[in-house]
Design a protein around this motif. Structure first.
Motif, PDB file in Angstrom:
ATOM      1  N   PHE A  85       0.821  -1.211   0.000  1.00  0.00           N
ATOM      2  CA  PHE A  85       0.000   0.000   0.000  1.00  0.00           C
ATOM      3  C   PHE A  85       0.858   1.265   0.000  1.00  0.00           C
ATOM      4  O   PHE A  85       0.540   2.236  -0.695  1.00  0.00           O
ATOM      5  N   ALA A  86       1.934   1.276   0.785  1.00  0.00           N
ATOM      6  CA  ALA A  86       2.783   2.471   0.840  1.00  0.00           C
ATOM      7  C   ALA A  86       3.355   2.785  -0.534  1.00  0.00           C
ATOM      8  O   ALA A  86       3.403   3.961  -0.952  1.00  0.00           O
ATOM      9  N   GLU A  87       3.767   1.756  -1.271  1.00  0.00           N
ATOM     10  CA  GLU A  87       4.299   1.974  -2.616  1.00  0.00           C
ATOM     11  C   GLU A  87       3.191   2.426  -3.570  1.00  0.00           C
ATOM     12  O   GLU A  87       3.400   3.318  -4.405  1.00  0.00           O
ATOM     13  N   LEU A  88       2.013   1.820  -3.440  1.00  0.00           N
ATOM     14  CA  LEU A  88       0.875   2.234  -4.259  1.00  0.00           C
ATOM     15  C   LEU A  88       0.564   3.710  -4.042  1.00  0.00           C
ATOM     16  O   LEU A  88       0.339   4.468  -4.993  1.00  0.00           O
ATOM     17  N   GLN A  89       0.583   4.141  -2.791  1.00  0.00           N
ATOM     18  CA  GLN A  89       0.268   5.528  -2.460  1.00  0.00           C
ATOM     19  C   GLN A  89       1.283   6.504  -3.056  1.00  0.00           C
ATOM     20  O   GLN A  89       0.934   7.614  -3.454  1.00  0.00           O
ATOM     21  N   LYS A  90       2.541   6.065  -3.149  1.00  0.00           N
ATOM     22  CA  LYS A  90       3.575   6.922  -3.728  1.00  0.00           C
ATOM     23  C   LYS A  90       3.415   7.074  -5.238  1.00  0.00           C
ATOM     24  O   LYS A  90       3.689   8.139  -5.810  1.00  0.00           O
ATOM     25  N   LYS A  91       2.964   6.008  -5.881  1.00  0.00           N
ATOM     26  CA  LYS A  91       2.963   5.980  -7.339  1.00  0.00           C
ATOM     27  C   LYS A  91       1.619   6.302  -7.983  1.00  0.00           C
ATOM     28  O   LYS A  91       1.562   6.588  -9.190  1.00  0.00           O
ATOM     29  N   LEU A 111       0.643  -4.639  13.700  1.00  0.00           N
ATOM     30  CA  LEU A 111       0.463  -4.097  12.357  1.00  0.00           C
ATOM     31  C   LEU A 111       1.792  -4.025  11.623  1.00  0.00           C
ATOM     32  O   LEU A 111       2.801  -3.594  12.176  1.00  0.00           O
ATOM     33  N   GLY A 112       1.786  -4.436  10.354  1.00  0.00           N
ATOM     34  CA  GLY A 112       2.978  -4.316   9.534  1.00  0.00           C
ATOM     35  C   GLY A 112       3.151  -2.901   9.016  1.00  0.00           C
ATOM     36  O   GLY A 112       2.314  -2.013   9.233  1.00  0.00           O
ATOM     37  N   ASP A 113       4.252  -2.688   8.299  1.00  0.00           N
ATOM     38  CA  ASP A 113       4.566  -1.347   7.810  1.00  0.00           C
ATOM     39  C   ASP A 113       3.485  -0.801   6.884  1.00  0.00           C
ATOM     40  O   ASP A 113       3.118   0.383   6.965  1.00  0.00           O
ATOM     41  N   ASP A 114       2.972  -1.637   5.991  1.00  0.00           N
ATOM     42  CA  ASP A 114       1.957  -1.152   5.056  1.00  0.00           C
ATOM     43  C   ASP A 114       0.636  -0.903   5.757  1.00  0.00           C
ATOM     44  O   ASP A 114      -0.092   0.028   5.401  1.00  0.00           O
ATOM     45  N   ALA A 115       0.314  -1.713   6.757  1.00  0.00           N
ATOM     46  CA  ALA A 115      -0.900  -1.471   7.532  1.00  0.00           C
ATOM     47  C   ALA A 115      -0.799  -0.141   8.269  1.00  0.00           C
ATOM     48  O   ALA A 115      -1.776   0.630   8.340  1.00  0.00           O
ATOM     49  N   ARG A 116       0.373   0.141   8.803  1.00  0.00           N
ATOM     50  CA  ARG A 116       0.566   1.424   9.499  1.00  0.00           C
ATOM     51  C   ARG A 116       0.501   2.593   8.514  1.00  0.00           C
ATOM     52  O   ARG A 116      -0.019   3.664   8.843  1.00  0.00           O
ATOM     53  N   ALA A 117       1.020   2.374   7.308  1.00  0.00           N
ATOM     54  CA  ALA A 117       0.941   3.423   6.289  1.00  0.00           C
ATOM     55  C   ALA A 117      -0.519   3.712   5.940  1.00  0.00           C
ATOM     56  O   ALA A 117      -0.918   4.872   5.799  1.00  0.00           O
ATOM     57  N   PHE A 118      -1.319   2.655   5.808  1.00  0.00           N
ATOM     58  CA  PHE A 118      -2.742   2.854   5.528  1.00  0.00           C
ATOM     59  C   PHE A 118      -3.414   3.553   6.698  1.00  0.00           C
ATOM     60  O   PHE A 118      -4.210   4.495   6.504  1.00  0.00           O
ATOM     61  N   GLN A 119      -3.115   3.118   7.916  1.00  0.00           N
ATOM     62  CA  GLN A 119      -3.725   3.715   9.103  1.00  0.00           C
ATOM     63  C   GLN A 119      -3.405   5.208   9.188  1.00  0.00           C
ATOM     64  O   GLN A 119      -4.283   6.033   9.469  1.00  0.00           O
TER      65      GLN A 119
END
Length: 388
Positions: A85-91, A111-119
């Motif tokens: 998700f974090a990469e999707l949000q950047k691109k 929570l993993g890194d991408d879950a935290r990015a979404f949160q």
């Protein structure tokens, strides 16, 4: 990278290993992503899975010169549903987010890194919506799936009720646009706390309908829901809101959907009642789609999904059989699974490639129906280890 295109309208499922990534094209400019499982290793030539974020960057419509996703829906924040998700949000520009706060308020430590990015992004949008009293532009839009009680929590006080969808209701607006002529999302889950207690059973559960004139194609997307919640959905919902042309097998073809014990110490029993209502809701052209690694012929006790015995049960109820994303059209070179929606209905692109699997499923159904003999369904017990 092979050049691929999204259908003008339809559903796309990706070979991304065991994890969910469903893309829904509503029209040429409106695309929805439900969960994402982007595998970095897929960027190597030897891995048969596809790097979905890279693919979406190439395939999505453009807005202001940038790839644009009208809506991203997170069913729950397990890594295999939000990886990348974090990469999707950047691109990619993302117009709107849908999520249920419950999965974040109850499970904070794992929570993993991408879950935290979404949160983090969801919280930013919630605050922006509160500050603007509900009127926000694309890129700040957010919809909460839940109940009025959430609006009493400190992080959500002042959040407009119009942006809250209570399960049991439908949504036809995406990214500020009324799409009622072509799109409908009926929200089945999550239920309130007294019904579901585990994170997997707190998932957002949806029926997505696409319309083309009089024709309609429907997909059930239930995240990682297990038997108690799926059964409750079928007990409480209307017949129309349960129909499916595509059933995305919950929890990646886990047996916990139809084999269940009342406690961890109980043997898991085949829950024929759920299979019966799933079969009744299937449309004549229905497929069960499994988003997972190749399904083994059998499992060892304690194996994670996909589970062979779950596939066997789905083969009995699915009119057109079971399709696994990492086996479509073959396990050596899997590719995207595209269901195209037209005025003639929903159809699987290249459906002839799955004829052998369909014929095998039909034969299995005939054999089992003959073996049953009496109308009373089988209630054989099984003991296959943990259901998760």
């Amino acid at each position: 990278m092979t050049t691929r295109t999204l259908p003008d309208k339809g559903f796309v499922f990706w070979p991304v290993g065991t994890g969910d990534s469903a893309t829904i094209a509503i029209d040429k400019s409106t695309v929805v992503q439900v969960d994402v499982n982007h595998l970095e290793k897929a960027e190597g030539d030897d891995d048969p899975s596809l790097p979905i974020v890279d693919e979406l960057v190439q395939m999505l419509p453009k807005k202001n010169g940038r790839p644009y996703l009208s809506l991203f829906v997170l069913t729950h924040p397990d890594t295999d549903h939000c990886r990348g998700f974090a990469e999707l949000q950047k691109k990619v520009g993302i117009g709107e987010l849908w999520f249920t706060p419950r999965v974040f308020t109850e499970y904070k430590g794992d929570l993993g890194d991408d879950a935290r990015a979404f949160q983090t992004e969801a919280k930013r949008r919630v605050k922006a919506t509160i500050d603007a009293k509900g009127t926000v532009p694309a890129g700040d839009r957010v919809r909460i799936i839940g109940y009025h009680e959430v609006l009493q929590e400190s992080d959500y006080k002042g959040f407009p009720e119009a942006r809250l969808t209570i399960p049991g209701n439908a949504v036809t607006e995406i990214d500020g646009a009324d799409l009622s002529a072509t799109f409908r999302a009926f929200v089945h889950a999550p239920f309130k706390d007294d019904i579901a207690s585990e994170r997997n059973d707190s998932c957002v559960g949806l029926q997505i309908s696409l319309f083309d004139g009089e024709a309609v194609g429907r997909a059930l997307l239930f995240g990682d829901l297990c038997y108690p919640t799926v059964k409750a959905i079928f007990d409480r919902s209307s017949e129309e809101d349960l129909k499916w042309n595509i059933l995305l097998a919950p929890h990646h073809c886990s047996k916990s959907v139809m084999f269940w014990g009342e406690s961890e110490d109980d043997e898991e029993v085949l829950q024929q009642d759920l299979l019966d209502v799933l079969e009744q809701a299937a449309q004549p052209d229905g497929y069960v789609v499994v988003s997972s690694h190749c399904i083994p012929e059998k499992n060892e006790p304690g194996d994670n999904p996909p589970h062979a015995i779950a596939k066997e049960q789905y083969e009995i109820i699915a009119p057109n059989g079971v399709l696994c994303t990492m086996e479509y059209p073959n396990s050596e070179d899997p590719t995207v699974m595209v269901f195209t929606m037209t005025a003639s209905g929903l159809s699987l692109a290249g459906a002839a490639t799955s004829t052998k699997a369909h014929d095998g499923a039909s034969q299995l159904k005939s054999d089992i129906d003959a073996a049953r003999g009496a109308p009373e369904p089988s209630r054989d017990r099984v003991g296959f280890g943990a259901a998760r």
